[in-house]
Enzyme design. Structure first.
Site, PDB file in Angstrom:
ATOM      1  N   PRO A 193       0.849  -1.211   0.000  1.00 30.43           N
ATOM      2  CA  PRO A 193       0.000   0.000   0.000  1.00 30.43           C
ATOM      3  C   PRO A 193       0.881   1.257   0.000  1.00 30.43           C
ATOM      4  O   PRO A 193       1.433   1.644   1.034  1.00 30.43           O
ATOM      5  CB  PRO A 193      -0.805  -0.141   1.289  1.00 30.43           C
ATOM      6  CG  PRO A 193      -0.017  -1.055   2.164  1.00 30.43           C
ATOM      7  CD  PRO A 193       0.829  -1.923   1.287  1.00 30.43           C
ATOM      8  N   ASP A 242       5.571   2.698   2.490  1.00 33.08           N
ATOM      9  CA  ASP A 242       4.753   1.489   2.657  1.00 33.08           C
ATOM     10  C   ASP A 242       3.900   1.702   3.899  1.00 33.08           C
ATOM     11  O   ASP A 242       4.414   1.742   5.018  1.00 33.08           O
ATOM     12  CB  ASP A 242       5.668   0.267   2.832  1.00 33.08           C
ATOM     13  CG  ASP A 242       4.881  -1.031   3.031  1.00 33.08           C
ATOM     14  OD1 ASP A 242       3.663  -0.963   3.308  1.00 33.08           O
ATOM     15  OD2 ASP A 242       5.506  -2.104   2.909  1.00 33.08           O
ATOM     16  N   HIS A 243       2.588   1.849   3.695  1.00 31.78           N
ATOM     17  CA  HIS A 243       1.728   2.237   4.804  1.00 31.78           C
ATOM     18  C   HIS A 243       1.628   1.162   5.876  1.00 31.78           C
ATOM     19  O   HIS A 243       1.116   1.398   6.963  1.00 31.78           O
ATOM     20  CB  HIS A 243       0.333   2.614   4.289  1.00 31.78           C
ATOM     21  CG  HIS A 243      -0.258   3.782   5.016  1.00 31.78           C
ATOM     22  ND1 HIS A 243      -0.406   3.806   6.382  1.00 31.78           N
ATOM     23  CD2 HIS A 243      -0.700   4.988   4.573  1.00 31.78           C
ATOM     24  CE1 HIS A 243      -0.937   4.961   6.749  1.00 31.78           C
ATOM     25  NE2 HIS A 243      -1.122   5.708   5.660  1.00 31.78           N
ATOM     26  N   ARG A 244       2.113  -0.027   5.593  1.00 30.42           N
ATOM     27  CA  ARG A 244       2.116  -1.062   6.631  1.00 30.42           C
ATOM     28  C   ARG A 244       3.230  -0.802   7.642  1.00 30.42           C
ATOM     29  O   ARG A 244       3.186  -1.274   8.776  1.00 30.42           O
ATOM     30  CB  ARG A 244       2.328  -2.449   5.998  1.00 30.42           C
ATOM     31  CG  ARG A 244       1.222  -2.834   5.030  1.00 30.42           C
ATOM     32  CD  ARG A 244       1.587  -4.083   4.268  1.00 30.42           C
ATOM     33  NE  ARG A 244       2.836  -3.922   3.524  1.00 30.42           N
ATOM     34  CZ  ARG A 244       3.344  -4.859   2.714  1.00 30.42           C
ATOM     35  NH1 ARG A 244       2.721  -6.016   2.562  1.00 30.42           N
ATOM     36  NH2 ARG A 244       4.467  -4.640   2.063  1.00 30.42           N
ATOM     37  N   VAL A 245       4.256  -0.073   7.193  1.00 37.47           N
ATOM     38  CA  VAL A 245       5.424   0.145   8.050  1.00 37.47           C
ATOM     39  C   VAL A 245       5.424   1.554   8.643  1.00 37.47           C
ATOM     40  O   VAL A 245       5.708   1.739   9.821  1.00 37.47           O
ATOM     41  CB  VAL A 245       6.729  -0.094   7.252  1.00 37.47           C
ATOM     42  CG1 VAL A 245       7.945   0.062   8.157  1.00 37.47           C
ATOM     43  CG2 VAL A 245       6.711  -1.462   6.587  1.00 37.47           C
TER      44      VAL A 245
END
Lengths: 327, 392
Positions: free
Chosen positions: B196, B364-367
């Site tokens: 993402p 990276d929107h997960r990180v």
């Protein structure tokens, strides 16, 4: 519609002998405990009452002796049936069967014939231990001059035994002692089944299971299990292992391309070896996989029930083998 | 004694290697350590050295061949000595011509040769399948068996025969992608569809950066080198920007290794400057220069392109003002650098002309989230405005 009723395999055998004895006065039976006792398996119960002790002849414990009597009687015009209680005692009759019965017709230039039947039992799981549980039919198949019959149903037992009694040559007839209680339809009227004609017990398209004697029931059970896996098994019973209906076996192998052979005798140098070889020679270029043989475990049969059971081919074993072959 | 030249496994998951070129030719005398040939893996072109002195003999695999790792491709023998015979398992069958990939890379072996008469080179073939193949003119070597243990059955042959008879409307096969092109396609697709992305853009005044570069020497140092140094030092304050997405968890990376995106013949690779936060600018410049040269000539080594924790990609030299870059997983971010150009900006209420540069950060929107990334970008902009505070 021909009349038929359910008989056990033991009853079918007895009926075949009774009918043949009524039909032909030259037919007589000799063996141990066959008259009053009607054999240890009670297969011959009542025969002595109808035919008397001269035609249902109790003998001492002397297999070689009374088999020799039968060979001589056959040579001189009688049609004897020898009752060998346990096939394991074949060891004792081998000289009479192999060197006499099988040879006389050839050695006399066809002047003599030996129209006798040797009935014996095979099969394990009766808790009878190593000397009363073997399936030694393959021994006789090895000898030119002997015919070997392995019925798997009451119908086949009666029809084949009648053919055996009417045959002018020595016939060895093996009954699985565990199948005497097996029930099946048997016609009322007289019929015989020719030797050397296999019977397709179940039609299938994916794999052929060739099975003899009680292993036919095992094969049919395995075929049923295979249905759930969409594997269509054809079950073929040669009925006589000599003469052998090679044509039917090869045709089926060509059709399905995969074959398992199941026989309760030892696999090594045994019936499964011969049949597998016939199929490999006849259908090689139509096979997808090597012919799989399943026989008794190569050990003296143990007395311990769980160990004994482990030596005999099972439905599950045939089923697994078939699944593996079909991939 | 003959020594085998074996296709080496240069990377963990490498199954095959492509022979780019033989530097030595059949019959050449070589000494241990000399370069014999060049091999292309998924990531790089690697030079393979001779492991012994001797004469190169029995060269079996040629330029363009794709060979399973562990396969013997040539021998080093004593003068006058004959190379040993290849085992059947190692000899490519007729079907494996130039450019062909072997069917079963997993089966390749470094073990001593099998008896030469061993007929099986792969799957079993049922007698029925063999007969049908002959009747129908089907090449068994092109069939993958679906029977037990991979046995080729009549069903496989019939299927193959059917396929062969079907009208071939397929267009002429396109030339095979190079490893770099294939890898780029796979990785960018994977990243773009699975990671993402979010993007933050920021204009920064590049005046101080230009000054610093002039001070250090424009020949020796590029703007990219300065950005590598500054970014790495700012990253030290923002460990999450230097982290990796690791199967559902966030892994902080112990070192800061900056990947610099470099154009190569068939795509782009990220050449890594390790521990860039602790490396002096002239050293960064020297490393970057060497990597650039290797990338241009297709000679990057596996180590040159692995271990990066943050990527900088600069398209300023192509006059691009700003762009959005695709993250190179498992990295958490990538910085896209546009050109430095004079622009009119408002300064103290007045229009002024300044050398400006647009940075676009992909995260990276997960990180990381937007706020964390914004703080990092703000610090980076500050560092570019006053690099002296960051570079001693």
């Amino acid at each position: 519609m021909p009349e038929s009723r359910e008989l056990t395999l033991g009853e079918a055998v007895r009926e075949a002998m009774a009918e043949e004895m009524r039909r032909d006065s030259r037919v007589f039976i000799c063996g141990e405990d066959i008259a009053e006792a009607g054999t240890v398996f009670k297969v011959l119960t009542g025969l002595v009452d109808e035919f008397g002790t001269e035609r249902v002849l109790d003998t001492p414990i002397s297999e070689a002796g009374f088999t020799g009597i039968a060979v001589g009687a056959a040579m001189t015009g009688m049609r004897p049936i020898v009752d060998i209680m346990f096939g394991d005692f074949s060891t004792l009759v081998m000289d009479q069967m192999v060197n006499q019965a099988a040879k006389v017709h050839y050695m006399s230039g066809g002047k003599w014939k030996v129209p006798m039947v040797m009935r014996a039992t095979l099969g394990a799981t009766r808790r009878s231990a190593a000397q009363h549980s073997q399936s030694l039919h393959a021994w006789f198949c090895h000898i030119p001059g002997l015919k070997v019959v392995l019925p798997s149903t009451p119908y086949d037992a009666k029809g084949l035994l009648k053919t055996a009694i009417r045959d002018d040559n020595p016939v060895v007839f093996f009954e699985d002692k565990m199948m005497y209680k097996l029930k099946g339809p048997v016609p009322v009227e007289d019929y015989t089944i020719p030797f050397g004609v296999a019977d397709v017990k179940r039609v299938g398209s994916d794999i052929t299971i060739v099975a003899t004697s009680s292993m036919v029931q095992v094969a049919l059970g395995a075929a049923k299990l295979l249905e759930e896996y969409d594997i269509s098994a054809e079950v073929i019973d040669p009925r006589t292992v000599w003469p052998l209906d090679e044509k039917t076996l090869i045709e089926s192998a060509k059709k399905t391309s995969r074959v398992i052979v199941v026989d309760e005798g030892y696999g090594r140098y045994g019936v499964t070896a011969e049949i597998a070889s016939v199929i490999a020679e006849g259908a090689f270029f139509n096979l997808e996989a090597p012919v799989k043989r399943i026989g008794a475990m190569h050990v003296p049969i143990p007395f311990s029930p769980p160990l004994e059971d482990a030596t005999v081919p099972t439905e599950r074993q045939v089923f697994e083998a078939a699944k593996a072959l079909c991939g | 004694m003959a020594t085998s030249v074996v296709m080496p496994a240069l990377e963990m998951a490498q199954e095959t290697g492509k022979i780019v070129s033989w530097i030595k030719k059949e019959g050449d005398t070589v000494t241990k350590g000399e370069i014999l040939l060049e091999v292309e893996t998924d990531k790089a072109v690697v030079e393979i050295e001779a492991t012994a002195d001797g004469v190169l003999a029995g060269v079996k695999s040629h330029e363009g061949d794709v060979v399973p790792v562990g396969t013997t491709i040539a021998w080093l023998v004593a003068p006058g000595e004959q190379p040993p015979a290849y085992s059947p398992a190692n000899v490519p069958s007729a079907r494996a011509g130039v450019g062909a990939i072997y069917d079963r890379p997993g089966r390749s072996q470094t073990a001593p040769a099998e008896p030469a008469e061993s007929p099986k080179s792969g799957a079993q073939i049922s007698p029925k399948a063999r007969r049908l193949a002959k009747e129908k003119g089907v090449d068994l070597s092109k069939i993958r068996g679906t029977g037990p243990d991979g046995t080729i059955t009549s069903e496989d042959v019939l299927k193959a025969a059917e396929t062969a008879q079907a009208p071939t409307a397929a267009p002429e096969a396109a030339p095979r992608l190079s490893a770099v092109a294939r890898l780029m396609a796979e990785r960018t697709t994977q990243s773009w569809t699975q990671v993402p992305h979010f993007f933050l853009a920021r204009d920064v005044d590049a005046g101080a950066l230009i000054e610093l570069r002039e001070k250090l020497g424009t020949k020796a140092v590029t703007h990219t080198d300065l950005l590598v140094a500054l970014t790495a030092r700012v990253l030290a304050k923002h460990p999450k920007m230097n982290a990796s997405w690791d199967n559902g968890s966030i892994r902080l990376n112990p070192s800061i290794n900056i990947s610099v995106a470099m154009a190569v013949q068939d795509g782009v690779v990220g050449a890594v400057i390790p521990n860039a936060d602790k490396t002096r600018i002239p050293d960064i410049a020297a490393q970057r220069k060497e990597l650039t040269e290797r990338a241009r000539s297709g000679r990057l080594k596996p180590a040159d392109v692995s271990g990066g924790t943050f990527t900088i990609t600069n398209l300023g030299m192509y006059n691009v003002d700003a762009f959005n870059a695709i993250i190179a997983p498992p990295q958490a971010a990538i910085l896209a650098v546009g050109r430095i150009a004079d622009r009119v900006v408002a300064l103290n209420g007045q229009p002024a002309v300044r050398a400006m540069m647009t940075l676009t950060l992909s995260g990276d929107h997960r990180v990381v989230d937007g706020a964390q990334a914004a703080v990092f970008l703000n610090d980076l902009a500050e560092a570019i405005r006053a690099p002296g505070d960051w570079i001693g």
